[in-house]
Design a protein around this motif. Structure first.
Motif, PDB file in Angstrom:
ATOM      1  N   LEU A 163      54.936  22.046  13.093  1.00 26.28           N
ATOM      2  CA  LEU A 163      55.089  21.051  12.036  1.00 26.28           C
ATOM      3  C   LEU A 163      54.011  19.974  12.136  1.00 26.28           C
ATOM      4  CD1 LEU A 163      56.620  19.800   9.688  1.00 26.28           C
ATOM      5  CD2 LEU A 163      58.150  18.713  11.351  1.00 26.28           C
ATOM      6  N   GLY A 164      53.631  19.595  13.368  1.00 20.49           N
ATOM      7  CA  GLY A 164      52.617  18.563  13.559  1.00 20.49           C
ATOM      8  C   GLY A 164      51.307  18.920  12.886  1.00 20.49           C
ATOM      9  N   GLU A 165      50.910  20.171  12.994  1.00 20.73           N
ATOM     10  CA  GLU A 165      49.668  20.617  12.367  1.00 20.73           C
ATOM     11  C   GLU A 165      49.768  20.535  10.843  1.00 20.73           C
ATOM     12  OE1 GLU A 165      49.058  24.508  13.896  1.00 20.73           O
ATOM     13  OE2 GLU A 165      48.736  23.838  15.970  1.00 20.73           O
ATOM     14  N   ILE A 166      50.952  20.859  10.310  1.00 23.09           N
ATOM     15  CA  ILE A 166      51.156  20.788   8.857  1.00 23.09           C
ATOM     16  C   ILE A 166      51.119  19.339   8.380  1.00 23.09           C
ATOM     17  CG2 ILE A 166      52.805  21.254   7.000  1.00 23.09           C
ATOM     18  CD1 ILE A 166      53.818  23.622   8.667  1.00 23.09           C
ATOM     19  N   LEU A 167      51.747  18.448   9.151  1.00 22.58           N
ATOM     20  CA  LEU A 167      51.757  17.038   8.780  1.00 22.58           C
ATOM     21  C   LEU A 167      50.345  16.455   8.757  1.00 22.58           C
ATOM     22  CD1 LEU A 167      54.820  15.653  10.784  1.00 22.58           C
ATOM     23  CD2 LEU A 167      54.693  16.135   8.343  1.00 22.58           C
ATOM     24  N   LEU A 168      49.562  16.748   9.771  1.00 23.83           N
ATOM     25  CA  LEU A 168      48.190  16.237   9.824  1.00 23.83           C
ATOM     26  C   LEU A 168      47.379  16.715   8.629  1.00 23.83           C
ATOM     27  CD1 LEU A 168      47.376  16.623  13.632  1.00 23.83           C
ATOM     28  CD2 LEU A 168      47.695  14.492  12.361  1.00 23.83           C
ATOM     29  N   LYS A 169      47.574  17.969   8.253  1.00 22.51           N
ATOM     30  CA  LYS A 169      46.835  18.540   7.134  1.00 22.51           C
ATOM     31  C   LYS A 169      47.209  17.854   5.830  1.00 22.51           C
ATOM     32  CE  LYS A 169      46.059  22.887   4.676  1.00 22.51           C
ATOM     33  NZ  LYS A 169      46.384  24.348   4.631  1.00 22.51           N
ATOM     34  N   ASN A 170      48.506  17.611   5.621  1.00 24.92           N
ATOM     35  CA  ASN A 170      48.962  17.064   4.342  1.00 24.92           C
ATOM     36  C   ASN A 170      48.852  15.550   4.250  1.00 24.92           C
ATOM     37  OD1 ASN A 170      50.218  19.274   2.533  1.00 24.92           O
ATOM     38  ND2 ASN A 170      50.993  19.773   4.569  1.00 24.92           N
ATOM     39  N   LEU A 171      48.674  14.882   5.392  1.00 20.75           N
ATOM     40  CA  LEU A 171      48.581  13.427   5.352  1.00 20.75           C
ATOM     41  C   LEU A 171      47.145  12.921   5.247  1.00 20.75           C
ATOM     42  CD1 LEU A 171      51.353  12.431   7.895  1.00 20.75           C
ATOM     43  CD2 LEU A 171      51.425  12.386   5.408  1.00 20.75           C
ATOM     44  N   ARG A 172      46.189  13.837   5.282  1.00 12.80           N
ATOM     45  CA  ARG A 172      44.809  13.428   5.015  1.00 12.80           C
ATOM     46  C   ARG A 172      44.703  13.074   3.533  1.00 12.80           C
ATOM     47  NH1 ARG A 172      43.653  18.097   8.422  1.00 12.80           N
ATOM     48  NH2 ARG A 172      43.031  17.378  10.489  1.00 12.80           N
ATOM     49  N   PRO A 173      43.807  12.161   3.168  1.00 10.91           N
ATOM     50  CA  PRO A 173      43.704  11.751   1.757  1.00 10.91           C
ATOM     51  C   PRO A 173      43.536  12.939   0.816  1.00 10.91           C
ATOM     52  CG  PRO A 173      42.390  10.325   3.139  1.00 10.91           C
ATOM     53  CD  PRO A 173      42.870  11.438   4.028  1.00 10.91           C
ATOM     54  N   ASN A 174      44.510  13.117  -0.056  1.00 10.05           N
ATOM     55  CA  ASN A 174      44.468  14.166  -1.073  1.00 10.05           C
ATOM     56  C   ASN A 174      45.469  13.814  -2.160  1.00 10.05           C
ATOM     57  OD1 ASN A 174      47.108  15.122  -0.186  1.00 10.05           O
ATOM     58  ND2 ASN A 174      46.017  15.994   1.569  1.00 10.05           N
ATOM     59  N   SER A 175      45.654  14.683  -3.122  1.00 10.78           N
ATOM     60  CA  SER A 175      46.546  14.403  -4.238  1.00 10.78           C
ATOM     61  C   SER A 175      48.003  14.300  -3.797  1.00 10.78           C
ATOM     62  CB  SER A 175      46.418  15.511  -5.294  1.00 10.78           C
ATOM     63  OG  SER A 175      46.748  16.768  -4.732  1.00 10.78           O
ATOM     64  N   PHE A 176      48.310  14.833  -2.595  1.00 13.62           N
ATOM     65  CA  PHE A 176      49.676  14.807  -2.087  1.00 13.62           C
ATOM     66  C   PHE A 176      49.968  13.515  -1.338  1.00 13.62           C
ATOM     67  CE2 PHE A 176      53.078  16.337   0.836  1.00 13.62           C
ATOM     68  CZ  PHE A 176      53.954  16.834  -0.124  1.00 13.62           C
ATOM     69  N   ASN A 177      48.900  12.778  -1.016  1.00 16.24           N
ATOM     70  CA  ASN A 177      49.012  11.597  -0.185  1.00 16.24           C
ATOM     71  C   ASN A 177      49.071  10.345  -1.041  1.00 16.24           C
ATOM     72  OD1 ASN A 177      48.570   9.480   1.669  1.00 16.24           O
ATOM     73  ND2 ASN A 177      47.502  10.866   3.044  1.00 16.24           N
ATOM     74  N   THR A 178      50.070   9.502  -0.805  1.00 13.63           N
ATOM     75  CA  THR A 178      50.237   8.285  -1.608  1.00 13.63           C
ATOM     76  C   THR A 178      49.419   7.120  -1.069  1.00 13.63           C
ATOM     77  OG1 THR A 178      52.077   7.472  -0.290  1.00 13.63           O
ATOM     78  CG2 THR A 178      52.603   8.967  -2.089  1.00 13.63           C
ATOM     79  N   ASN A 179      48.810   7.300   0.115  1.00 16.89           N
ATOM     80  CA  ASN A 179      48.049   6.240   0.789  1.00 16.89           C
ATOM     81  C   ASN A 179      48.919   5.073   1.229  1.00 16.89           C
ATOM     82  OD1 ASN A 179      45.505   7.477   0.644  1.00 16.89           O
ATOM     83  ND2 ASN A 179      45.309   6.845  -1.487  1.00 16.89           N
ATOM     84  N   HIS A 180      50.260   5.259   1.192  1.00 18.53           N
ATOM     85  CA  HIS A 180      51.148   4.240   1.744  1.00 18.53           C
ATOM     86  C   HIS A 180      51.242   4.441   3.256  1.00 18.53           C
ATOM     87  CE1 HIS A 180      52.748   2.423  -1.920  1.00 18.53           C
ATOM     88  NE2 HIS A 180      52.742   3.624  -2.447  1.00 18.53           N
ATOM     89  N   GLU A 181      51.641   3.400   3.951  1.00 14.31           N
ATOM     90  CA  GLU A 181      51.836   3.535   5.383  1.00 14.31           C
ATOM     91  C   GLU A 181      52.976   4.521   5.635  1.00 14.31           C
ATOM     92  OE1 GLU A 181      53.129   0.864   9.268  1.00 14.31           O
ATOM     93  OE2 GLU A 181      52.887  -0.060   7.314  1.00 14.31           O
ATOM     94  N   LEU A 182      52.753   5.472   6.527  1.00 14.16           N
ATOM     95  CA  LEU A 182      53.761   6.497   6.809  1.00 14.16           C
ATOM     96  C   LEU A 182      54.780   5.962   7.806  1.00 14.16           C
ATOM     97  CD1 LEU A 182      54.645   9.446   6.410  1.00 14.16           C
ATOM     98  CD2 LEU A 182      53.294  10.021   8.413  1.00 14.16           C
ATOM     99  N   ASN A 183      56.053   6.132   7.480  1.00 13.39           N
ATOM    100  CA  ASN A 183      57.125   5.718   8.379  1.00 13.39           C
ATOM    101  C   ASN A 183      57.799   6.958   8.939  1.00 13.39           C
ATOM    102  OD1 ASN A 183      57.499   2.644   7.887  1.00 13.39           O
ATOM    103  ND2 ASN A 183      57.251   3.539   5.853  1.00 13.39           N
ATOM    104  N   TYR A 184      57.952   7.012  10.243  1.00  9.94           N
ATOM    105  CA  TYR A 184      58.641   8.135  10.879  1.00  9.94           C
ATOM    106  C   TYR A 184      60.117   7.764  11.018  1.00  9.94           C
ATOM    107  CZ  TYR A 184      54.187  10.213  12.070  1.00  9.94           C
ATOM    108  OH  TYR A 184      52.958  10.795  11.998  1.00  9.94           O
ATOM    109  N   LEU A 185      60.976   8.622  10.530  1.00  8.08           N
ATOM    110  CA  LEU A 185      62.406   8.320  10.517  1.00  8.08           C
ATOM    111  C   LEU A 185      63.152   9.231  11.493  1.00  8.08           C
ATOM    112  CD1 LEU A 185      62.948   8.078   6.671  1.00  8.08           C
ATOM    113  CD2 LEU A 185      62.423   6.261   8.267  1.00  8.08           C
ATOM    114  N   LYS A 186      64.104   8.686  12.190  1.00 11.05           N
ATOM    115  CA  LYS A 186      64.964   9.477  13.073  1.00 11.05           C
ATOM    116  C   LYS A 186      66.363   9.432  12.483  1.00 11.05           C
ATOM    117  CE  LYS A 186      66.707   9.778  17.804  1.00 11.05           C
ATOM    118  NZ  LYS A 186      66.400  11.198  17.982  1.00 11.05           N
ATOM    119  N   GLY A 187      66.923  10.605  12.185  1.00 12.70           N
ATOM    120  CA  GLY A 187      68.246  10.657  11.563  1.00 12.70           C
ATOM    121  C   GLY A 187      69.372  10.458  12.576  1.00 12.70           C
ATOM    122  N   TYR A 188      70.475   9.914  12.128  1.00 18.71           N
ATOM    123  CA  TYR A 188      71.654   9.713  12.978  1.00 18.71           C
ATOM    124  C   TYR A 188      72.871  10.271  12.271  1.00 18.71           C
ATOM    125  CZ  TYR A 188      68.896   6.710  15.969  1.00 18.71           C
ATOM    126  OH  TYR A 188      67.939   6.222  16.825  1.00 18.71           O
TER     127      TYR A 188
END
Length: 249
Positions: free
Chosen positions: A224-249
């Protein structure tokens, strides 16, 4: 039965040290962490996802993110996708206690992984005693009963019996934890939907027969880490907002 290897066969994982390592590294990377917050809702749009989280004190906050990772395990709290109707969802459960021993006691269990197999020990499961550092012992049981079977087996009774029958009842219990693993038999779970991506147990990346999820979840997170890095690079899928990592409870 005893089997001996010519070289070391593995290690006994200390979950407390692993979590501590992750938290310290996240902090160094500047990741913003929300401890004790619960994900209430996730809405995905073309260019971003909106996540509403709630604190234990009732405070609400909305986050705008690129991707949401569901790591809620058997709860499947966020992704919660239906598996193929022809597949079956199995549920296993287990409990583990950490006992504080002494040098003479820990030496009896050192350099070995001890398993207790058979219905005289655990019905529809097995037990174990593993050595740890500082003369501690990791004692646990897990079981995987047939689907649909109504059971009244008690993991607590079984682990206490395991401790008593091995002469460990006088040792101090320094930690207790338990959990549930749910995975589909044929691994038909979808791994993502829109901007929500699953990792670990919530997409059946686990081993029910071994009662093990952490090693498989770590392999899943590496992919998953490799997929995240690929999709978080500037592209049409990226909003350029600060990314927040969430942990579910």
């Amino acid at each position: 039965y005893k089997w001996k290897g010519k070289s070391n066969l593995g290690v006994v994982l200390d979950f407390g040290k692993l979590r501590d390592y992750f938290w310290k590294n996240l902090d160094k990377l500047g990741v913003e962490i929300y401890l004790g917050w619960k994900v209430v809702s996730v809405f995905t749009y073309r260019n971003f996802a909106e996540v509403r989280i709630l604190s234990k004190k009732g405070q609400s906050k909305n986050l705008i993110v690129n991707l949401v990772v569901d790591a809620t395990g058997s709860k499947r709290s966020i992704l919660d996708l239906d598996i193929n109707s022809s597949d079956k969802l199995f549920t296993g459960n287990g409990i583990e206690w950490i006992l504080q021993g002494s040098k003479p006691i820990s030496m009896e269990w050192n350099n070995a992984l001890t398993f207790f197999i058979g219905t005289n020990w655990i019905k529809y499961g097995y037990g174990w005693i593993f050595p740890m550092s500082n003369d501690r012992l990791k004692v646990g049981v897990c079981r995987l009963p047939p689907i649909g079977m109504k059971t009244n087996f008690s993991n607590i009774d079984d682990i206490q019996s395991l401790i008593d029958n091995n002469g460990l009842s006088k040792l101090e219990v320094v930690d207790k934890h338990s959990g549930i693993i749910r995975t589909s038999l044929n691994r038909s779970d979808k791994h993502y939907k829109d901007r929500v991506v699953g990792v670990g147990d919530c997409i059946s990346t686990a081993n029910l027969l071994g009662g093990e999820g952490i090693r498989h979840a770590l392999c899943s997170s590496k992919v998953l880490g490799e997929i995240l890095l690929k999709n978080l690079r500037p592209n049409s899928f990226n909003t350029n907002h600060e990314l927040n990592y969430l942990k579910g409870y």
